[in-house]
Each structure stands twice: as C-alpha cells, then as structure tokens.
Design an enzyme around this catalytic site. Structure first.
Site: not given
Ligand SMILES: Cc1cc2nc3c(=O)[nH]c(=O)nc-3n(C[C@H](O)[C@H](O)[C@H](O)COP(=O)(O)OP(=O)(O)OC[C@H]3O[C@@H](n4cnc5c(N)ncnc54)[C@H](O)[C@@H]3O)c2cc1C
Length: 459
Positions: A34, A39-42, A441
């Site tokens: 990472e 935990g990434g985006t979500c 209900h």
């Molecule tokens: C504002 C917003 C609201 C959202 N709301 C919802 C919702 O309500 N419900 C829903 O289902 N989805 C929602 N989403 C979408 C959801 O967040 C993503 O679909 C979900 O996080 C799945 O992402 P992922 O598993 O592909 O990777 P991500 O969660 O994007 O994680 C990828 C990780 O990889 C890391 N990374 C990237 N490149 C490298 C590298 N070269 N080396 C090491 N690490 C790296 C990044 O730093 C990141 O931590 C939302 C998105 C946003 C932006």
C-alpha cells in the site's frame, strides 16, 4: 537481493486485503503493498467518509424540519463544520485501523508500505526492495479524473479526495458533474448551508438512468435550493482562491457562474499509469483499465486484476465480489465468474436511488416483451409516516419468463428495500416469488409485492 513470496497483492482496496488474508490462511507467503492509506478509497476517501458526512447533513436537514414533526427547536440550526469533519475522521480511523490490524496480524501476510511497480511478470519493486512471486494480484483502484478544462492548472479546484480535508463551509460550491459523486456532495453541502450550483454537460443529470429518474432527482434537489446548469459547453475555470467561477457556454461573451469553491466530480481514472504494466505484459484498454477475462485473469499468465482498475465495476461491492471470484476459483475449486454478477448500486442522495439490473431504456432497446410496474412513494405508509414521500418505485419483468429484469427505487429506504428484488433475481426465480411473500408492515419493502401484483405491458 530478491525477496521471494508465493503471492503479491498490490493495493489495499476492497479486494486486496481479503484476498491476502485468504492466501495467507491457505499457507501461501503473501506480501500486500500500500502506497498511501490502508483500506483504499472506500475506507478513506470514498464510501465511508461520504456516508458519514451525509449522516451529518441529514441530521441538519431533519433538525430544520423539526416543526413538521411537532418538534420545536428554539433558535437557528448551526452546523459546526470542524466537528462534522472530526466525526468523519473518527469513523474513518476506526475502519482504517481495523484493516491495518487485520493485515498486520494475519498469518503469512506481510504488509509493506510503498509504491509497487512491475519490473517483470513476476517481480515488483517497492523502493529499495525487489519482491518476486508466481502469482500477482492488482487492486490499485482509481483516482478522481481531472478534465482538461481551460483554467485547470491556474485556478484552484477541489476533487472528491480534497473534500475530505474541508472543515469549513464554502459560501458557494460549484459542483462540476451531475452524476453519482457530484450529487452526493451537492446535497450534503446544501444541507450544511452552502449555496450550491451543479454544472452538467449532458442535457440531464445522472444520464445513465432513465429520464424520469433524472427528472425526479433534479426536482427533489431543486426543492432544497440546489441550482442546476445543464447542457453546459466550453467549460472554462477562472478566478483565484475563494473567488472562482466557470464559464458554461461557447459564446464570445460567456456567461459565468461565480462561486467560492469548485469541485470537479467528472469520473475516475484507473491507477494503471505508474504500475509498469508494460514490463509485465499486462494489457489495458484505451481508457487505461486492465483487460481481464471472466475470472479476472489479465493478459499476463499469473497476474489478476481486481476492483475498479479492471473497469468491470466501480463499487465496493463489485471489488469485494472480485475477491470472492478469484478466491473461489484459485482456492476452493468453485468456478465463479464476473458475468454471474447482477449489476446493483445506489446513489446515496437523501432519499437514495437504488438500482438493479436493466433500466427501462435498456429493456426497450432489447426489444423484448416486458411488463412494467410503478408506484409513487406517496402510497407507501412508511414514507408518509416519516414525511418523506418523494420518489417512486419501478420494476420491469420479462413477459415470457416472468423473471425480473431490473428495478429503480427512488425513495426513502430504497437502498435496503431493493435487496428483496436482488435476491430473487440472483436465485433465478420469477417475480411471483416476491408477490406471494408476506412482508413486514409498515416498511417500504412491504409494498414491493403490491407493486409486482399490478404489472402492465410495457408500451
Ligand atoms: C467520493 C466517493 C464515494 C464513493 N461511494 C461509494 C459508495 O457509497 N458505495 C460503493 O459501493 N462505492 C463507492 N465508491 C467507490 C468505491 O470507493 C470503490 O469502488 C472501492 O473503493 C473499490 O476500490 P478498489 O478495491 O478497486 O481500490 P481502492 O479502494 O481504490 O484502493 C486501491 C488502493 O491501492 C493503492 N495503490 C494504488 N496504486 C498502488 C501502487 N502502485 N502500489 C501500492 N499501492 C497502490 C491506493 O493507494 C489505494 O489505497 C465511492 C468512491 C468515491 C470516490
């Protein structure tokens, strides 16, 4: 010196951590990388923080409506933005900490902080370290797309990620992009007290949805005081910090919309540009998404791509399902495929839009003979009791097989109620499996059997 593993997972999104833990539990020595926030985006900048902020915005909205419920609040409703942000940060920290602990304590799993980049189909460089494994799983997700508008580069703007640091009330937030992410922020900030204008280039918001969904949502948001500018053309940013604006047409004397802050919410780009994919022989499509087959294998043997990066889903639940598919195929001898997945998602405005399967437009385009049911939320007892009667529920059924093709529920608790439809679709059962079932209900789901009991041919 090369460090040898059985598996490498790049990225800790919604698929990577669960997969790393499963691989570790199966006895495989696994590294998970990472580069930023575990935990990434979500967890950090997507679903969890936005839904936490939406909860604060809803609290303000309900407080302002107190009188409608006979609840008198003496004095103005004040939103304490630093406190709103602190609450969001607390919730995010719990989730982020939870994933970090989980990975740190998992058997045979090594969490490595740093940016991973392929040097060959079996090796990944992380800073000074070179890791090697016969199986590599990419879960690198995406980032906010920044469009090539005139003025981008000189004029300050915010993305959905930048919004996570906002602890003040923008006086007038201009949201560029009238789709899922843009609309959630638009309603949230309107409820916090900002003036909000949404700018959309298409003739209607959430253009992927049926016309009536777009129109109802727009009306709902306008009733809260959000302004819309549709069919915007030749967008151009101007101004400086705190005083920004955007030109929205192509005439010589363009009409500008002036505000205090601009949020660009125009989609997301996959994180594939800096992964060294060419060194690994992993192919991407024209938009940069990694090409995968039905079991998420890439063009390079031994390399899989899961989550947003493969362009087969853009949601937390699709990414997690990708993990389940890969784990089932690799570890459980249980053949699972992406094409088995029924598309399902929600737009978390308040009330939300929940969607499953085909839209009405898609059903019409398919040319099949279909049945259609529609019910206004004003008929739903739960909605009337809560004083939230906006929206409607719509379902489409194949006239021959009697199977549900799709549904759009726009209204209070739609994001929960939709699951009774999703489950019956997934079970491959006809709509009568719901229409003959007794629901509790007074709930929203209670009216879904009634909705299905009154289907008419789709004209
Ligand atoms: C504002 C917003 C609201 C959202 N709301 C919802 C919702 O309500 N419900 C829903 O289902 N989805 C929602 N989403 C979408 C959801 O967040 C993503 O679909 C979900 O996080 C799945 O992402 P992922 O598993 O592909 O990777 P991500 O969660 O994007 O994680 C990828 C990780 O990889 C890391 N990374 C990237 N490149 C490298 C590298 N070269 N080396 C090491 N690490 C790296 C990044 O730093 C990141 O931590 C939302 C998105 C946003 C932006």
């Amino acid at each position: 010196m090369i460090e040898r593993f059985d598996a490498i997972v790049i990225g800790t999104g919604q698929a990577g951590p669960a997969l790393a833990v499963r691989l570790g539990a199966s006895g495989r020595k696994t590294a998970i990388l990472e580069r930023k926030l575990v935990g990434g985006t979500c967890v950090n900048t997507g679903c969890i923080p936005t839904k936490t902020l939406i909860a604060s915005a809803r609290a303000a909205h309900v407080a302002r409506r107190g009188r409608d419920f006979g609840v008198m609040i003496d004095g103005p409703i004040v939103v304490d933005m630093p406190r709103v942000k602190a609450r969001k940060d607390e919730v995010v920290a719990q989730s982020n900490g939870g994933v970090t602990n989980w990975l740190s304590n998992a058997a045979n799993v090594t969490l490595i902080h740093g940016h991973g980049c392929f040097e060959s189909p079996t090796t990944v460089r992380v800073g000074e370290r070179l890791l090697e494994a016969p199986q590599i799983f990419i879960n690198t997700g995406g980032r906010p797309a920044v469009p090539t508008l005139e003025g981008v580069g000189e004029v300050p703007f915010l993305t959905s990620t930048d919004m996570m640091a906002v602890d003040f009330l923008p006086e007038h937030l201009i949201v560029v992009g009238g789709s899922y992410i843009g609309l959630e922020f638009a309603q949230m900030y309107r409820r916090f007290g900002s003036r909000v204008t949404v700018i959309e280039m298409a003739p209607r918001i959430v253009a992927r949805e049926d016309d009536e969904v777009s129109a109802t949502l727009q009306k709902m948001l306008e009733s809260e005081g959000i302004d819309f500018r549709l069919k915007a053309e030749c967008l151009k940013l101007y101004g400086h910090a705190g005083e920004v604006g955007i030109h929205v047409n192509c005439q010589e004397e363009p009409r500008g919309i002036a505000g205090s802050h601009v949020l660009l919410a125009v989609g997301r780009d996959p994180n594939t540009h800096d992964l060294g994919l060419d060194m690994a022989g992993v192919k991407t499509n024209a938009r940069g998404f990694i090409e995968v087959d039905d079991e998420l294998r890439t063009s390079a043997p031994g390399i899989w791509a899961l989550g947003d990066v493969n362009g087969r889903g853009a949601f937390t639940h699709t990414s997690y399902n990708d993990y389940e598919i890969v784990a089932a195929n690799l570890l459980d001898n249980d053949r699972r495929r992406v094409s088995d997945r029924i598309p399902v998602y929600a737009l978390f405005t308040d009330p939300p839009l929940a969607r499953v399967g085909m839209s009405e437009r898609e059903v019409r385009a398919s040319g099949r003979s279909a049945l259609h049911g529609k019910m206004m939320m004003a008929r739903v007892g739960r909605a009337r009791e809560r004083g939230e009667t906006q929206g409607f529920m719509q379902v489409l059924v194949d006239a021959g097989t009697k199977k549900i093709l799709g549904a759009a529920l726009l209204g209070i608790e739609a994001d929960e109620a939709i699951h009774c439809i999703v489950d019956v679709m997934a079970a491959g059962q006809p709509y009568t499996a719901i229409s003959r079932t007794v629901h509790i209900h007074p709930t929203v789901a209670e009216l879904i059997p009634t909705l299905l009991g009154d289907l008419k041919p789709l004209q």
